[in-house]
Design an enzyme around this catalytic site. Structure first.
Site, mmCIF file in Angstrom:
data_model
loop_
_atom_site.group_PDB
_atom_site.id
_atom_site.type_symbol
_atom_site.label_atom_id
_atom_site.label_comp_id
_atom_site.label_asym_id
_atom_site.label_seq_id
_atom_site.Cartn_x
_atom_site.Cartn_y
_atom_site.Cartn_z
ATOM 1 N N GLY A 129 37.583 30.327 41.223
ATOM 2 C CA GLY A 129 38.068 29.165 40.478
ATOM 3 C C GLY A 129 37.579 27.863 41.098
ATOM 4 C CG ASP B 30 44.820 29.951 33.839
ATOM 5 O OD1 ASP B 30 45.285 31.025 33.426
ATOM 6 O OD2 ASP B 30 45.283 29.309 34.791
ATOM 7 N NE ARG C 227 66.647 40.589 17.744
ATOM 8 C CZ ARG C 227 66.758 41.868 18.005
ATOM 9 N NH1 ARG C 227 65.696 42.597 18.286
ATOM 10 N NH2 ARG C 227 67.931 42.464 18.016
ATOM 11 C CB ILE D 288 30.108 45.864 12.824
ATOM 12 C CG1 ILE D 288 29.473 47.055 12.120
ATOM 13 C CG2 ILE D 288 31.578 45.765 12.499
ATOM 14 C CD1 ILE D 288 29.850 48.380 12.752
ATOM 15 N NE ARG E 174 29.375 69.441 25.231
ATOM 16 C CZ ARG E 174 28.789 70.428 25.908
ATOM 17 N NH1 ARG E 174 27.469 70.476 25.989
ATOM 18 N NH2 ARG E 174 29.507 71.360 26.508
HETATM 19 P P1 ADP Z 1 40.746 29.247 42.882
HETATM 20 O O1 ADP Z 1 39.370 29.469 43.434
HETATM 21 O O2 ADP Z 1 41.138 30.337 41.918
HETATM 22 O O3 ADP Z 1 40.925 27.857 42.357
HETATM 23 P P2 ADP Z 1 42.229 28.559 45.293
HETATM 24 O O4 ADP Z 1 42.333 27.130 44.927
HETATM 25 O O5 ADP Z 1 43.434 29.225 45.864
HETATM 26 O O6 ADP Z 1 41.791 29.482 44.061
HETATM 27 O O7 ADP Z 1 41.011 28.716 46.316
HETATM 28 C C1 ADP Z 1 40.671 29.969 46.847
HETATM 29 C C2 ADP Z 1 40.221 29.809 48.268
HETATM 30 O O8 ADP Z 1 39.103 28.913 48.315
HETATM 31 C C3 ADP Z 1 41.249 29.175 49.179
HETATM 32 O O9 ADP Z 1 42.178 30.113 49.693
HETATM 33 C C4 ADP Z 1 40.387 28.611 50.298
HETATM 34 O O10 ADP Z 1 40.030 29.610 51.184
HETATM 35 C C5 ADP Z 1 39.156 28.147 49.535
HETATM 36 N N1 ADP Z 1 39.260 26.722 49.207
HETATM 37 C C6 ADP Z 1 39.856 26.153 48.150
HETATM 38 N N2 ADP Z 1 39.758 24.811 48.195
HETATM 39 C C7 ADP Z 1 39.094 24.510 49.317
HETATM 40 C C8 ADP Z 1 38.658 23.306 49.961
HETATM 41 N N3 ADP Z 1 38.917 22.117 49.419
HETATM 42 N N4 ADP Z 1 38.000 23.392 51.130
HETATM 43 C C9 ADP Z 1 37.729 24.592 51.671
HETATM 44 N N5 ADP Z 1 38.108 25.761 51.119
HETATM 45 C C10 ADP Z 1 38.773 25.735 49.986
#
Ligand code: ADP
Length: 748
Positions: free
Chosen positions: A109, A157, A192, A524, A649
């Site tokens: 993410g 998301d 409902r 399709i 098969r």
């Molecule tokens: P996502 O990648 O789903 O947004 P997180 O925000 O929890 O999830 O980030 C996952 C991991 O990425 C964190 O546990 C951390 O190790 C690393 N990380 C996130 N933000 C930073 C940052 N600003 N600097 C360094 N590492 C980060």
């Protein structure tokens, strides 16, 4: 760049897990190996990078075999506090250098991507510090002057800028839509109301699209809170009207981050309370929670992530070392790439705009199709159409289905009927395709006549492959005059397109055909020009992928090769994409042809594979790949030659591919395309224009193609478009499917 110059590459998954991450990892590993690059997987995300040792594992071809159908991420993901510290990142850098890794593919993410970017920026300093501490040699510092990263977004998301879809979002939608469909039937039985809470703290995508795809009665999303302060009254008024109009099930979808205009959270419990106290009705809350993250990935999350993984490695291997890191995303069905940190910034900007309660801007930033989906939903969920404006010209539009069934046809008809009625026009439903048009099987549709159609497979209007001929045209012209039809929406496949073009060419003989007509692709087969992805294809692909998963499991105890035959007529789209999504080792397409030499080569691969210990073979064959080398012929050939080493098969999937309820993607796409078609017809009638057109996704956009050019766009004999964009994906399927570098191919 030659393979010798390349440094090692590593892939890891980080942050929240998402379905489809495994297919992405598999694709990265196999593409890298195909380039001759040594590739590692870092287990447990940044934690594994910081801890090193056994968490950084060299991957070979087979280490990513059989993982595509699994949910979550098989290489693990973890939150890692230590990586947020410089000390942690220094340890991570040392572990990477130890393995000569300076190329990273990050699947995570916005947090994970931000972390990766910071790591990249600090990389030269971290290495200098490590050298100063004597942890690495100065040569290593020199050899690894740059850290290259490329990102892919894993997040159910769909909350990231720079891609239409994040990895996992489509699978999560499948989970939600299945759940709401199921809840709708129990809600209808007991009359409902259900409040369904879905994930999405900062992004209403899952809530909005699942509401659109299931015909929900109300939705709350963070980007567009209810406009009125007394929204509770408004919601209750609408839900009451919905019940009075005869709808038995009422579903309210709430995104977990939904809020009112003052920034106060709208919780599912609060909505329940409001409904119970004001409507005095038994209301139930269902919080879908982690179910949304789980389960096997959808077809889309398998083949798109495969293509994205391939693009990520190509980008990393072909770009200069100091190039700004890129994010690999998709726009509709095409790969796009954008500067990674711009995407992260824009993603944070939207969150800030929502926090600052500038909702108009938030909707603007989400983009056109999100906004349009919200607008369409607000009309479709009404209990009845708006009252027509006095003095406004009322038009008479007809809608017809034609060709073989395409799941999503009903969804498209429902949208066209309701949006047309809402604008004050009359909508006529032509039953039983062009056969019904000829015989005058035509009836006026009303708001509730399409109730429940959003999720129904099949065609409620009725459809067939009839293409008019001879005196049929006279009969159709008469019906158009009798019913005063001013515009025609054809929702269907090849026979429908062909017929619309025929009507156009006969305008001199039959002036009644001088009306605007538009074709919405629903088949399709995905064999229509002016459209890269027709409605129904996604459902069919999911049907194939589910069937193949089961077929594969059934063979676990034997050494067996399956030849699976899929539909598509002369268009190999379903075969190729299902091949990509299931990890088939060979795909047979009519576009490429099948020769005896091909079959001999494939046989050699099969024999070598089974001799080398493999237990399962999977070949996917388009139904028309070759008229003489049929599925049965291939089965018999492979079976005979396989001797006692393996058995063979065949599985001809047949009509199960077109059955079932439409997938979320097909429902959403059908809704959006039908809305545009209604706009097209109204606009053309207003301008006295008689254009004929087809609508569809083209090059990542919804486009309208002039169908007067129909003969120029098609290969008539094969009934497919002259240009088929997806053919360019064949090399990726070949890379993923090759038996692996360890198997020597004999010349035959
Ligand atoms: P996502 O990648 O789903 O947004 P997180 O925000 O929890 O999830 O980030 C996952 C991991 O990425 C964190 O546990 C951390 O190790 C690393 N990380 C996130 N933000 C930073 C940052 N600003 N600097 C360094 N590492 C980060």
């Amino acid at each position: 760049m030659s393979a010798k110059q390349l440094k090692n590459l590593a892939v890891f998954t980080s942050g929240g897990d998402a379905q489809g991450m495994n297919a992405a990892v598999r694709s990265v590993v196999r593409t890298a190996l195909d380039h001759g690059v040594t590739v590692y997987a870092i287990y447990e995300g940044y934690q594994g990078m910081v801890d090193g040792g056994g968490y950084i594992r060299k991957m070979d071809w087979d280490s990513v075999g059989g993982i595509m159908n699994r949910g979550g991420t098989v290489i693990g993901s973890a939150r890692c506090q230590e990586f947020r510290t410089r000390e942690g990142r220094r340890k991570a850098a040392r572990n990477l250098v130890e393995h000569d890794i300076d190329n990273l593919v990050v699947i995570g993410g916005d947090g994970s991507l931000t972390g990766a970017n910071l790591f990249r920026q600090e990389w030269p300093e971290l290495l200098a510090e490590l050298a100063a501490q004597g942890e690495i040699t100065p040569q290593k510092v020199e050899q690894h002057a740059y850290l290259k990263i490329v990102g892919m977004v894993g997040s159910i998301d769909n909350d990231m800028f720079g891609t239409d879809m994040t990895i996992g979002a489509d699978s999560a939608l499948h989970r939600i839509v299945d759940a709401i469909d199921a809840i709708t039937s129990t809600a209808a039985s007991h009359q409902r109301t259900f409040v369904v809470e879905v994930m999405g703290r900062r992004c209403g995508y899952l809530a909005l699209m699942s509401a659109l795809a299931t015909g929900a009665s109300w939705v709350f999303i963070p980007e567009s809170p209810p406009e009125q302060d007394d929204w509770e009254d408004e919601m209750c008024r609408v839900l009451e009207a919905v019940r009075e109009a005869g709808r038995r099930a009422r579903i309210v979808v709430v995104a977990e981050g939904a809020q009112d205009r003052n920034g106060k959270l709208i919780t599912s419990d609060y909505v329940k309370q409001v409904l119970e106290t004001r409507l005095g009705e038994d209301t139930r809350v269902t919080i879908l929670g982690h179910v949304q993250r789980g389960g096997s990935p959808s077809a889309f999350d398998r083949y798109l992530t495969t293509i994205m993984g391939h693009a990520a490695v190509e980008e990393i291997l072909s770009s200069p070392p100091d190039k700004e890191p890129q994010l690999i995303g998709i726009r509709h069905n095409r790969i796009i790439q954008s500067p990674l940190m711009d995407c992260v910034k824009q993603t944070h900007d939207i969150a800030e705009v929502i926090a600052a309660r500038d909702y108009e801007k938030a909707m603007e930033m989400r983009g056109g199709s999100f906004k349009q989906a919200f607008y369409i939903l607000r009309t479709l969920l009404r209990a009845k159409p708006h009252r027509p404006e006095p003095g406004k010209k009322q038009m008479r539009l007809a809608v017809i289905n034609s060709g073989m069934l395409g799941p999503g046809m009903n969804t498209a008809v429902r949208t066209a009927v309701r949006l047309g009625l809402d604008r004050g026009h009359t909508i006529l439903g032509i039953q039983n395709g062009f056969q019904g048009f000829i015989t005058g099987n035509i009836a006026e549709m009303n708001w509730m006549s399409v109730s429940g159609w959003v999720s129904k497979g099949g065609s409620e209007l009725g459809t067939n492959r009839k293409v008019p001929d001879g005196s049929d045209f006279y009969a159709i012209a008469r019906r158009i005059e009798e019913h005063d039809i001013q515009g025609l929406l054809m929702i269907g496949g090849w026979p429908g397109y062909e017929t619309v073009y025929q009507l156009y060419t006969k305008r001199n003989e039959f002036p009644a055909f001088n009306i605007p007509m538009i074709c919405l692709p629903a088949t399709i087969d995905n064999n229509l020009p002016g459209c890269e992805l027709s409605i129904g294809t996604d459902t069919a692909l999911n049907n194939i992928v589910e069937a193949v998963d089961k077929i594969k499991q059934s063979a676990m105890a034997a050494r067996r090769c399956f030849i699976v035959e899929v539909m598509g007529r002369y268009c190999g789209y379903l075969a190729l994409m299902s091949g990509l999504a299931t990890g088939a080792e060979r795909v047979y397409l009519h576009e490429e042809g099948v020769t005896l030499k091909d079959l001999q080569t494939d046989l050699v691969h099969l024999i070598q594979g089974f001799e080398g210990g493999k237990r399962l073979g999977l070949m996917i064959r388009n139904e028309q790949a070759n008229a003489l080398y049929t599925t049965e012929f291939m089965r018999a050939l492979f079976e005979e030659e396989g001797g006692t080493l393996f058995d063979v098969r065949q599985a001809i999937l047949g009509h199960l591919q077109i059955g079932g309820d439409p997938s979320p993607f097909d429902r959403i796409q059908a809704t959006q395309l039908a809305a545009r078609c209604v706009d097209f017809l109204i606009e053309k009638i207003e301008k006295n224009s008689t254009d004929i057109a087809g609508i569809g996704l083209m090059g990542g956009e919804i486009k309208i193609t002039n169908l007067e050019d129909w003969p120029r766009l098609i290969d008539e004999q094969r009934q497919r478009p002259k240009n088929q964009w997806w053919l360019e994906l064949r090399p990726i399927a070949k890379i993923m499917a090759q038996p692996g570098p360890q198997i020597q191919i004999l010349d035959v």
